[in-house]
Design a protein around this motif. Structure first.
Motif, short mmCIF file in Angstrom:
data_model
loop_
_atom_site.label_atom_id
_atom_site.label_comp_id
_atom_site.label_asym_id
_atom_site.label_seq_id
_atom_site.Cartn_x
_atom_site.Cartn_y
_atom_site.Cartn_z
N CYS A 1 0.80 -1.46 0.03
CA CYS A 1 0.21 -0.03 -0.15
C CYS A 1 0.77 1.18 -0.12
CB CYS A 1 -0.99 0.01 1.26
SG CYS A 1 -2.05 -1.41 1.17
N LEU A 2 1.70 1.34 0.93
CA LEU A 2 2.60 2.31 1.13
C LEU A 2 3.50 2.89 -0.10
CD1 LEU A 2 4.21 2.05 4.50
CD2 LEU A 2 2.26 3.49 3.89
N TYR A 3 3.84 1.97 -0.92
CA TYR A 3 4.81 2.14 -1.89
C TYR A 3 3.90 2.05 -3.29
CZ TYR A 3 7.92 1.35 1.78
OH TYR A 3 8.45 1.09 3.05
N ASP A 4 2.54 2.19 -3.33
CA ASP A 4 1.94 2.30 -4.45
C ASP A 4 1.11 3.64 -4.47
OD1 ASP A 4 0.11 -0.26 -6.40
OD2 ASP A 4 -0.70 1.86 -6.05
N SER A 5 1.18 4.43 -5.70
CA SER A 5 0.86 5.65 -5.68
C SER A 5 -0.76 5.70 -5.77
CB SER A 5 1.27 6.23 -6.65
OG SER A 5 0.83 6.35 -7.84
N VAL A 6 -1.38 4.63 -6.01
CA VAL A 6 -2.70 4.67 -6.13
C VAL A 6 -3.33 4.32 -4.74
CG1 VAL A 6 -4.86 3.48 -6.94
CG2 VAL A 6 -3.24 4.37 -8.52
N LEU A 7 -2.72 3.36 -4.09
CA LEU A 7 -3.27 2.87 -2.82
C LEU A 7 -2.97 3.80 -1.87
CD1 LEU A 7 -2.51 -0.98 -3.20
CD2 LEU A 7 -4.79 0.08 -3.00
N SER A 8 -1.87 4.54 -1.81
CA SER A 8 -1.43 5.29 -0.67
C SER A 8 -1.64 6.83 -1.10
CB SER A 8 -0.05 5.24 -0.43
OG SER A 8 0.73 5.94 -1.52
N LEU A 9 -2.39 7.06 -2.47
CA LEU A 9 -2.44 8.69 -2.72
C LEU A 9 -1.41 9.54 -2.56
CD1 LEU A 9 -6.11 8.56 -1.45
CD2 LEU A 9 -5.58 9.35 -3.83
N ASP A 10 -0.08 8.89 -2.91
CA ASP A 10 1.15 9.45 -2.57
C ASP A 10 1.44 9.98 -1.24
OD1 ASP A 10 1.60 9.16 -5.45
OD2 ASP A 10 0.47 10.97 -5.83
N LEU A 11 0.93 9.30 -0.17
CA LEU A 11 1.04 9.79 1.21
C LEU A 11 2.39 10.29 1.62
CD1 LEU A 11 -0.55 10.14 3.90
CD2 LEU A 11 0.12 7.62 4.24
N LEU A 12 3.38 9.14 1.13
CA LEU A 12 4.67 9.37 1.66
C LEU A 12 5.31 10.82 0.98
CD1 LEU A 12 6.36 5.87 1.77
CD2 LEU A 12 5.69 7.28 3.67
N GLU A 13 4.84 11.11 -0.16
CA GLU A 13 5.48 12.10 -0.93
C GLU A 13 4.90 13.70 -0.14
OE1 GLU A 13 6.17 13.32 -5.41
OE2 GLU A 13 4.72 11.76 -5.16
N ARG A 14 3.41 13.26 -0.12
CA ARG A 14 2.79 14.53 0.55
C ARG A 14 3.53 14.92 1.70
NH1 ARG A 14 -1.84 15.29 -2.36
NH2 ARG A 14 -2.50 13.40 -3.39
#
Lengths: 328, 381
Positions: free
Chosen positions: A202-215
Motif C-alpha cells: 500500500c505504502l509504495y503504490d501511488s494509487v493505494l497510498s494517494l502519494d501519502l509519503l510524498e505529500r
C-alpha cells in the motif's frame, strides 16, 4: 520467453529474489507499470465489490499483463516467516485471478510454505525451474544468486531506507517516480518524525497510498516506516504480547508500532488502511489504544477506497500536522 | 467471580449447562436485540464485521448487569477472530468497565479443557471433562431438534406450530441436568414434532446454507433465516453444526470427516488450502450440495467477512459450472427484515421455475422412452 510479474502484493518484498532467479535461468522478466487510475478501474470491473482495495489493484495489474507475456508468475506464499501465515486473500489471490480474468496465459504458481523453521521454500523454486525445463545445476546456481540479491535487498531496506533502495531497483510503485521524496524514510534529522504504518504494497503504490509519503515529505517532515526495523526486532516485541499475531502483516504492523512508541521514535502515527482490509480494522484499535497509553502520541487512521479524493486526504493531513506542530 | 459470555445460537444453552455443572456463577446477557446491536456498533470500529459488534454489545449489557469476568472464544485461525478479544478488551476498558477478560482458544482440545479447569474453584479433571462432555451432548440434542424443525416447518399446516414446539423443546432441554433427563427431553420433543399436523403431498425445495458460522447459527442476527425459509416452503439444511464439528475435531465422526474431505476435494479446482482460507470450504459445500440433490445454495456472511469474500468471488463461476443457483446474503447492522424476505422470495421463485422445467424435461424423455402420449411440455431448460 517472457515471464510477467505484477507490481503488487508480495512484489515489494520478494522481487529481487524472483528477478534474479528468472534472469539467471535466461528468461525475460516483465513487470507491470506503476498503478494508475486505469489499473484500479480494470481491477474493480473484474472483482466482486466486497474484496479489499489492494486485491482490486493487483487484479488490474494482472489484466495489464495478460496479453503481453508468455507466463504470469503468481506465487502462493502460504507463509513468509515461521509461526505466521499470509492473509487469506494473498493465499487465494492466484485462484481469484484464475476465476475472474479470462484469457490468462499459463500461470506459474509455486507453493511456498515457511511456517516451519528450516523450510526455505527453495524446493518449490527448484521444481518450478524443472517444470520450465532448466537443468538441475543451473537452477541451483540461480537459487544461490537469488538468495544473495534478496539478502542484499533486505539489508539495504534497513540501512538506506525503503524509498531509496526501492527507487534504486526500479521497484517503486509511484507513477510520478516520487520527485519530492529525497530523504524519506532515512530518518534524516528534521523537527518532526511521522511514523507511517501500512503494508509495503500500500505504502509504495501511488494509487493505494494517494502519494501519502510524498505529500508528507513535501511538508518538510521526516517519515519512517516499519521497514526500518529488522524482522527479528519485531518478532521479539510481538512475543511479549498476551495475544498471538498470527498474520505476518499484523505482526509487523503491531510489533513495529509498539516499538516506535516504546522507543519514543515518532511524534505521531498515521495508519494507512485500504478499504475493506479485514485485519486493519482491529489492528487500528490495538495501535490507538497503545498510543493513548504512551503519553498520548497522536494517531490517525486514514482509510482509502476507490472513491477517495485528493482534497479529502490533504485536508486531513494538514489538520493532523497542525496538531503535531502545536504539541511540539 | 461472575462470568459472562456472548451469545451464539444454541451454544448459549450448552455453555450455561457447563458452567452450572462446574458450580460457576454466571450471567447470561439479555437476548440480542436492537439495543445490543446499537451498543456494539457505537463502540466498534466501522469496518469490523458484525459478529464483533454484536458480541461487544453482549459484553456491555452483561457488564452492566454486574459481570466481572468476560469469557469469549478465540482462535488463531484464518479470520479476525484471534484479534477480537484484545480489541474488545481495549474498547471496554476505555469505556470504564473494570473486569477480567478470559479468552478460550479452541484450536487444541486439551488446551481447551485446561482453560475450563480455571472455573469452579479447583474441580478435578474428571469433573471438568464430564461437564464439557455433557455440554457437547446437550449441544447435539439442541441441534438435532433444530434440524428436525427445519425439516418439518415447510410441511406444517398451521404456520407457527413448529416454532412453538421448538421453543418449548429448547426450554425442556435447558432444564435437563442429567443424561437421563436429556435423553428423555429429546424423545418427548421429537414425538411432539411428529404430532404436528402436516399438509399432505408437499415436496419442499431443498436449500443448503453455507458461509460464516456465527451468521448461520445466531437467529437473532440472521433475521431468523431458517424459520423464514421454512415459512416460504423451503426445507433448509445447514452445512455447519457445532456438535458435529466438535465430534469431527475429536475424530469421532467418520461420516463427517468423509464429507469434509469430499468438500475439500470438490473445492480444489477453484480454491486450495481450506485450513488457511475457509472460503474454500463454502465452495466445496456448494458443490457437495449439488451432488446431494439440493435445489439451491445460500451463502450467508457478514459485511467485510475476510474468508467468505473469497468464496463469494468465485461463486459465480462455481454456480455456472455446476448449474446450481446461489444466493449471497451479506448482512450488517443496516440490513433489514423486509429486504431479506423479498430476496428469499425471489430466490424461491427462481428455484421453483428451474425445478419445474427440469422435471418437465425429464418427463418428456420418459414419454419418449415408453412411447406414451402426453400433453406438450416446455423443453427449454
Amino acid at each position: 520467453m517472457r515471464i510477467a510479474i505484477p507490481r503488487s502484493l508480495l512484489f515489494y518484498r520478494y522481487f529481487p529474489f524472483w528477478e534474479s532467479f528468472f534472469s539467471a535461468l535466461g528468461y525475460d522478466v516483465v513487470v507491470s507499470k506503476p498503478s494508475t487510475k486505469e489499473t484500479l478501474d480494470e481491477g474493480v470491473k473484474a472483482s466482486v465489490p466486497d474484496v479489499c482495495l489492494p486485491i482490486k489493484v493487483a487484479l488490474g495489474h494482472v489484466i495489464e499483463l495478460a496479453n503481453s507475456a508468455d507466463r504470469i508468475f503468481l506465487p502462493r506464499y502460504l507463509s513468509l516467516e515461521p509461526g505466521t501465515y499470509s492473509c487469506p486473500k494473498i493465499i487465494a489471490f492466484t485462484d481469484m485471478a484464475k476465476g475472474t480474468i479470462e484469457n490468462l496465459p499459463p500461470i506459474l504458481d509455486p507453493v511456498i510454505d515457511l511456517r516451519k523453521r528450516g523450510n526455505s521454500g527453495e524446493k518449490a523454486f527448484f521444481e518450478l525451474g524443472k517444470s520450465l525445463g532448466a537443468k538441475g545445476r543451473s537452477i541451483r546456481e540461480a537459487l544461490e544468486g537469488a538468495k544473495v540479491s534478496q539478502g542484499l535487498f533486505k539489508e539495504e531496506l534497513v540501512s538506506e531506507g525503503p524509498i531509496h533502495s526501492l527507487r534504486k531497483r526500479g521497484m517503486l510503485g509511484f507513477s510520478k517516480r516520487g520527485r519530492n521524496m529525497n530523504g524519506v524514510g532515512t530518518g534524516e534529522a528534521r523537527k518532526l518524525t511521522v511514523g507511517v504504518l501500512g503494508r509495503p504494497y500500500c505504502l509504495y503504490d501511488s494509487v493505494l497510498s494517494l502519494d501519502l509519503l510524498e505529500r508528507l515529505a513535501a511538508q518538510g517532515l521526516s517519515t519512517t516506516t516499519i521497514d526500518c526495523f529488522s524482522y527479528q526486532d519485531v518478532e521479539r516485541e510481538a512475543a511479549t504480547l498476551p495475544f498471538s499475531l498470527y498474520w505476518l502483516s499484523a505482526r509487523e504492523i503491531v510489533g513495529g508500532a509498539y516499538l516506535w512508541l516504546k522507543e519514543k521514535a515518532v511524534d505521531g502515527i498515521i495508519y494507512l488502511i485500504p478499504f475493506q482490509c479485514g485485519p486493519d480494522a482491529l489492528l487500528s484499535v490495538l495501535v490507538s489504544g497503545k498510543a493513548r497509553e504512551a503519553r498520548g502520541i497522536p494517531f490517525m487512521p486514514l482509510v482509502v477506497d476507490e472513491h477517495t479524493g485528493e482534497s479529502g486526504i490533504v485536508t486531513r493531513l494538514e489538520a493532523f500536522l497542525d496538531m503535531l506542530k502545536r504539541r511540539k | 467471580m461472575k462470568i459472562a459470555f456472548p451469545h451464539m445460537g444454541t451454544l448459549t444453552t450448552s455453555m450455561k449447562s457447563v458452567f452450572t455443572k462446574l458450580d460457576q456463577e454466571f450471567i447470561v446477557p439479555p437476548p440480542i436485540s436492537g439495543k445490543t446491536v446499537q451498543l456494539g456498533v457505537k463502540h466498534s470500529p466501522e469496518l469490523v464485521c458484525l459478529p464483533f459488534k454484536i458480541t461487544l454489545g453482549n459484553m456491555i449489557e452483561a457488564l452492566e448487569l454486574g459481570a466481572d469476568t468476560v469469557v469469549t472464544a478465540t482462535s488463531c485461525g484464518n479470520c479476525r477472530l484471534g484479534f477480537y478479544w484484545p480489541a474488545q478488551e481495549i474498547i471496554l476498558k476505555e469505556l470504564g468497565y473494570k473486569f477480567k477478560m478470559m479468552a478460550i482458544n479452541y484450536d487444541n482440545p486439551l488446551g481447551f479443557m485446561a482453560e475450563f479447569k480455571k472455573f469452579g474453584g479447583g474441580k478435578s479433571w474428571l469433573k471438568v471433562f464430564n461437564a464439557l462432555l455433557f455440554g457437547v451432548k446437550k449441544q447435539r440434542v439442541l441441534e438435532s431438534l433444530e434440524k428436525e424443525a427445519m425439516r418439518i416447518r415447510p410441511l406444517e399446516r398451521r404456520r407457527g406450530d413448529t416454532d412453538r414446539i421448538l421453543r418449548s423443546a429448547f426450554e425442556r432441554v435447558d432444564l435437563a441436568s442429567t443424561k437421563k433427563e436429556l435423553a428423555h427431553s429429546k424423545e418427548a420433543s421429537l414425538s411432539e414434532f411428529q404430532r404436528i399436523e402436516k399438509s399432505p403431498g408437499r415436496e419442499p425445495l431443498r436449500v443448503m446454507i453455507v458461509g460464516e458460522t456465527y451468521m448461520i447459527v445466531e437467529p437473532n442476527v440472521n433475521f431468523n433465516l431458517m424459520a423464514k425459509l421454512g415459512d416460504l416452503g423451503i426445507h433448509a439444511e445447514r452445512s455447519y453444526w457445532l456438535g458435529e464439528r466438535i465430534l469431527r475435531a475429536l475424530r469421532l465422526s467418520p461420516d463427517g470427516r468423509r464429507h469434509h474431505e469430499m468438500a475439500k476435494t470438490y473445492a480444489y479446482p477453484y480454491m486450495r488450502y481450506p485450513e488457511l482460507c475457509t472460503g474454500a470450504l463454502s465452495i466445496g459445500e456448494t458443490i457437495a450440495a449439488k451432488k446431494d440433490g439440493f435445489d439451491g445454495v445460500i451463502l450467508v456472511m457478514p459485511f467485510t467477512c475476510m474468508p467468505e469474500v473469497l468464496s463469494q468471488s468465485l461463486m459465480m463461476k462455481v454456480s455456472a459450472e455446476h448449474s446450481i443457483p446461489v444466493l449471497t446474503v451479506i448482512l450488517d447492522e443496516h440490513s433489514d427484515d423486509g429486504a431479506l424476505l423479498t430476496r428469499l422470495e425471489a430466490f424461491r421463485d427462481l428455484l421453483e421455475t428451474k425445478k419445474r422445467r427440469s422435471c418437465a424435461t425429464r418427463g418428456y424423455f420418459l414419454k419418449e422412452a415408453s412411447n406414451l402420449t402426453m400433453n406438450s411440455l416446455p423443453l427449454s431448460d
